[in-house]
Design a protein around this motif. Structure first.
Motif, PDB file in Angstrom:
ATOM      1  N   UNK A 145      57.291  75.649  22.525  1.00  0.00           N
ATOM      2  CA  UNK A 145      57.123  74.205  22.711  1.00  0.00           C
ATOM      3  C   UNK A 145      57.903  73.782  23.942  1.00  0.00           C
ATOM      4  N   UNK A 146      57.248  73.003  24.780  1.00  0.00           N
ATOM      5  CA  UNK A 146      57.898  72.395  25.943  1.00  0.00           C
ATOM      6  C   UNK A 146      57.921  70.899  25.658  1.00  0.00           C
ATOM      7  N   UNK A 147      59.114  70.358  25.476  1.00  0.00           N
ATOM      8  CA  UNK A 147      59.267  68.961  25.068  1.00  0.00           C
ATOM      9  C   UNK A 147      59.952  68.187  26.192  1.00  0.00           C
ATOM     10  N   UNK A 148      59.302  67.127  26.635  1.00  0.00           N
ATOM     11  CA  UNK A 148      59.834  66.258  27.682  1.00  0.00           C
ATOM     12  C   UNK A 148      60.081  64.886  27.072  1.00  0.00           C
ATOM     13  N   UNK A 149      61.306  64.386  27.198  1.00  0.00           N
ATOM     14  CA  UNK A 149      61.629  63.079  26.631  1.00  0.00           C
ATOM     15  C   UNK A 149      62.790  62.441  27.391  1.00  0.00           C
ATOM     16  N   UNK A 150      62.699  61.129  27.583  1.00  0.00           N
ATOM     17  CA  UNK A 150      63.790  60.381  28.206  1.00  0.00           C
ATOM     18  C   UNK A 150      65.016  60.363  27.302  1.00  0.00           C
ATOM     19  N   UNK A 151      64.835  60.602  26.012  1.00  0.00           N
ATOM     20  CA  UNK A 151      65.959  60.622  25.071  1.00  0.00           C
ATOM     21  C   UNK A 151      66.938  61.748  25.385  1.00  0.00           C
TER      22      UNK A 151
END
Length: 80
Positions: A35-41
């Motif tokens: 999984x490649x997860x991109x988030x501003x968090x």
């Protein structure tokens, strides 16, 4: 029982609504995922904390329903 990508994505998005998630079935068995997860968090958080946030979103499914997850996290402003 294997865990489908849609369920993994839904759990992550419930915790990180802005997340963009790319899933890859590494073994073709719905049990070994990347999984490649991109988030501003993730801004300002070390990589370990970012990964902990994703694992927390999965609730205790790691090692049970979800056998293996190769995880990459990043913020939207990162290139890779």
């Amino acid at each position: 029982m294997p865990m489908p990508a849609e369920e993994i994505v839904a759990l992550i998005k419930a915790a990180l609504p802005d997340a963009e998630i790319e899933m890859t079935d590494l073994a073709g068995d719905n049990d070994h995922w990347a999984a490649r997860v991109t988030s501003a968090a993730f801004h300002g958080k070390p990589r370990v904390r970012q990964h902990q946030m994703v694992y927390a979103a999965l609730g205790g499914r790691m090692g049970g329903e979800l056998h293996a997850l190769q995880l990459t996290t990043k913020t939207p402003d990162q290139d890779n």
